[in-house]
Design an enzyme around this catalytic site. Structure first.
Site, mmCIF file in Angstrom:
data_model
loop_
_atom_site.group_PDB
_atom_site.id
_atom_site.type_symbol
_atom_site.label_atom_id
_atom_site.label_comp_id
_atom_site.label_asym_id
_atom_site.label_seq_id
_atom_site.Cartn_x
_atom_site.Cartn_y
_atom_site.Cartn_z
ATOM 1 N N LYS A 1 0.809 4.110 -5.817
ATOM 2 C CA LYS A 1 -0.503 4.155 -5.149
ATOM 3 C C LYS A 1 -0.450 3.354 -3.848
ATOM 4 O O LYS A 1 0.480 2.571 -3.635
ATOM 5 C CB LYS A 1 -1.552 3.594 -6.090
ATOM 6 C CG LYS A 1 -1.331 2.137 -6.433
ATOM 7 C CD LYS A 1 -2.122 1.739 -7.667
ATOM 8 C CE LYS A 1 -1.971 0.260 -7.938
ATOM 9 N NZ LYS A 1 -2.246 -0.083 -9.331
ATOM 10 N N TYR B 1 -4.510 -19.023 20.960
ATOM 11 C CA TYR B 1 -5.967 -19.120 20.823
ATOM 12 C C TYR B 1 -6.385 -20.455 20.212
ATOM 13 O O TYR B 1 -5.742 -20.951 19.273
ATOM 14 C CB TYR B 1 -6.497 -18.002 19.925
ATOM 15 C CG TYR B 1 -6.608 -16.663 20.610
ATOM 16 C CD1 TYR B 1 -7.366 -16.504 21.757
ATOM 17 C CD2 TYR B 1 -5.954 -15.557 20.080
ATOM 18 C CE1 TYR B 1 -7.471 -15.262 22.371
ATOM 19 C CE2 TYR B 1 -6.052 -14.319 20.686
ATOM 20 C CZ TYR B 1 -6.818 -14.180 21.842
ATOM 21 O OH TYR B 1 -6.913 -12.952 22.444
HETATM 22 C C1 LIG Z 1 -1.158 -0.577 -10.063
HETATM 23 C C2 LIG Z 1 -1.051 -0.305 -11.501
HETATM 24 C C3 LIG Z 1 0.126 -0.586 -12.193
HETATM 25 C C4 LIG Z 1 1.283 -1.328 -11.577
HETATM 26 O O1 LIG Z 1 1.006 -2.714 -11.641
HETATM 27 P P1 LIG Z 1 1.987 -3.828 -11.089
HETATM 28 O O2 LIG Z 1 1.296 -5.090 -11.440
HETATM 29 O O3 LIG Z 1 2.083 -3.607 -9.618
HETATM 30 O O4 LIG Z 1 3.293 -3.659 -11.765
HETATM 31 C C5 LIG Z 1 0.190 -0.202 -13.522
HETATM 32 N N1 LIG Z 1 -0.853 0.387 -14.137
HETATM 33 C C6 LIG Z 1 -2.014 0.651 -13.510
HETATM 34 C C7 LIG Z 1 -3.116 1.291 -14.249
HETATM 35 C C8 LIG Z 1 -2.160 0.301 -12.180
HETATM 36 O O5 LIG Z 1 -3.310 0.527 -11.554
#
Ligand SMILES: *Cc1c(COP(=O)(O)O)cnc(C)c1O
Length: 343
Positions: A36, A244
């Protein structure tokens, strides 16, 4: 595009594959990959290509738009859509038979049964995090669904002493037991690190694949190295400010390199005091505030010229510990301005 890339993200494909194999080996069951948010900023298409070659067959995105952007994965690989399904997703879902929603609510289950009767789907069950998922008492919803995998998600897997992960695991054992013939998946990266009692039939690592360290037991290989170029070098006298707010003042005559990178690339101002760049073989600190597109480095004593590339020492666990910005955020904020270059 005629412009040559001014920033690059050097990505280690071998390390990515090795990290995935580490999670699958540790889990002892197949490992999916969370891709994702464009694979946590690395670029989901390229990540999927490499992890498929390593043996991964399930890839999780958040939305149907992300599934569309990913395109058809190689071979018989499946794409999971973690946010589930609603009526508005119908046209997209109809064009992507390789994608399965992870249904989260009774309404989503109802919509999927109505629009795509008999088409496979997954189900998320809420076991204590109170985020997404149907209740443990709503498993009757599975009736009439062609359910492939039932999922749970851990809230505290990355806090080694926290008791909640075990509470969630015990609840999930009940869930899995109530759905015979359906695969069960609970663990993210940190969950896998906790031990095989969290493995069930499938695990879903994300962070750990990309070089993050979610748990003391993890042994990640670094995957991501941001690099930028020196736009200008100057010498400043003792007492002169840089940047800045005139927030940094030279305590001795200093050589300052201004590079073409900034908070618009994900390097939040709060990270400034904790960042180290490699310039001319030396670790050099940031001088003053990070600007939107520029960072000044104190390169006094380092052999570096205008136009040279400098690399950020992107040590995710160390940066998280020092700054409080999580490893997830450090990755997910990497901007589109980097050319992503796989080695
Ligand atoms: C993002 C996600 C993962 C992966 O989690 P990590 O902590 O990055 O390993 C696994 N399961 C779900 C449902 C997620 O949303």
């Amino acid at each position: 595009m005629l412009a040559s890339p001014a920033l690059r993200l050097v990505l280690d494909g071998e390390a990515l594959a090795a990290n995935w194999r580490w999670y699958q080996g540790r889990a002892g069951v197949p490992a999916a990959a969370a891709v994702k948010a464009d694979a946590y900023g690395l670029g989901a298409r390229e990540v999927v290509k490499r992890l498929f070659a390593a043996g991964c067959r399930t890839f999780a995105v958040s939305t149907w738009a992300e599934a569309e952007a990913l395109g058809r994965p190689p071979g018989e690989a499946a794409v999971l859509v973690l946010h589930g399904f609603c009526g508005a997703d119908m046209p997209a879902a109809a064009t992507m038979p390789w994608a399965r929603p992870v249904l989260n609510t009774p309404a989503q289950v109802g919509a999927w049964k109505a629009e795509f009767p008999g088409r496979p789907a997954d189900l998320m069950v809420e076991t204590g995090m109170n985020r997404l998922g149907v209740g443990v008492h709503e498993l009757g919803l599975a009736e009439g669904l062609r359910l492939v995998t039932v999922h749970g998600h851990l809230a505290t897997a990355d806090i080694p002493d926290h008791p909640m992960a075990e509470v969630q695991r015990v609840r999930f054992v009940q869930v899995a037991g109530a759905l015979p013939g359906v695969a069960a998946a609970l663990a993210n990266s940190a969950g896998v690190c906790r031990g095989r009692q969290f493995s069930f039939d499938l695990v879903r690592p994300g962070l750990g694949l990309y070089g993050g360290r979610p748990h003391p037991a993890a042994e990640p290989r670094p995957v991501v190295r941001p690099e930028a170029r020196v736009l200008q070098l100057r010498t400043v006298a003792e007492g002169e400010p840089v940047g800045y707010g005139a927030a940094w003042v030279a305590r001795r005559p200093a050589r300052i390199a201004t590079i073409n990178l900034g908070y618009a690339d994900g390097l939040l101002r709060a990270l400034g005091p904790h960042l180290r760049f490699r310039a001319g073989g030396r670790a050099v600190p940031v001088a003053g505030r990070i600007s939107m597109d520029l960072i000044a480095l104190d390169v006094t004593g380092a052999e570096v010229g205008e136009g040279d590339w400098v690399a950020l020492d992107f040590d995710l666990p160390q940066l998280e510990a020092a700054s409080g910005v999580s490893q997830y955020e450090l990755l997910a904020l990497l901007s589109r301005r980097y050319a992503r270059i796989w080695s």
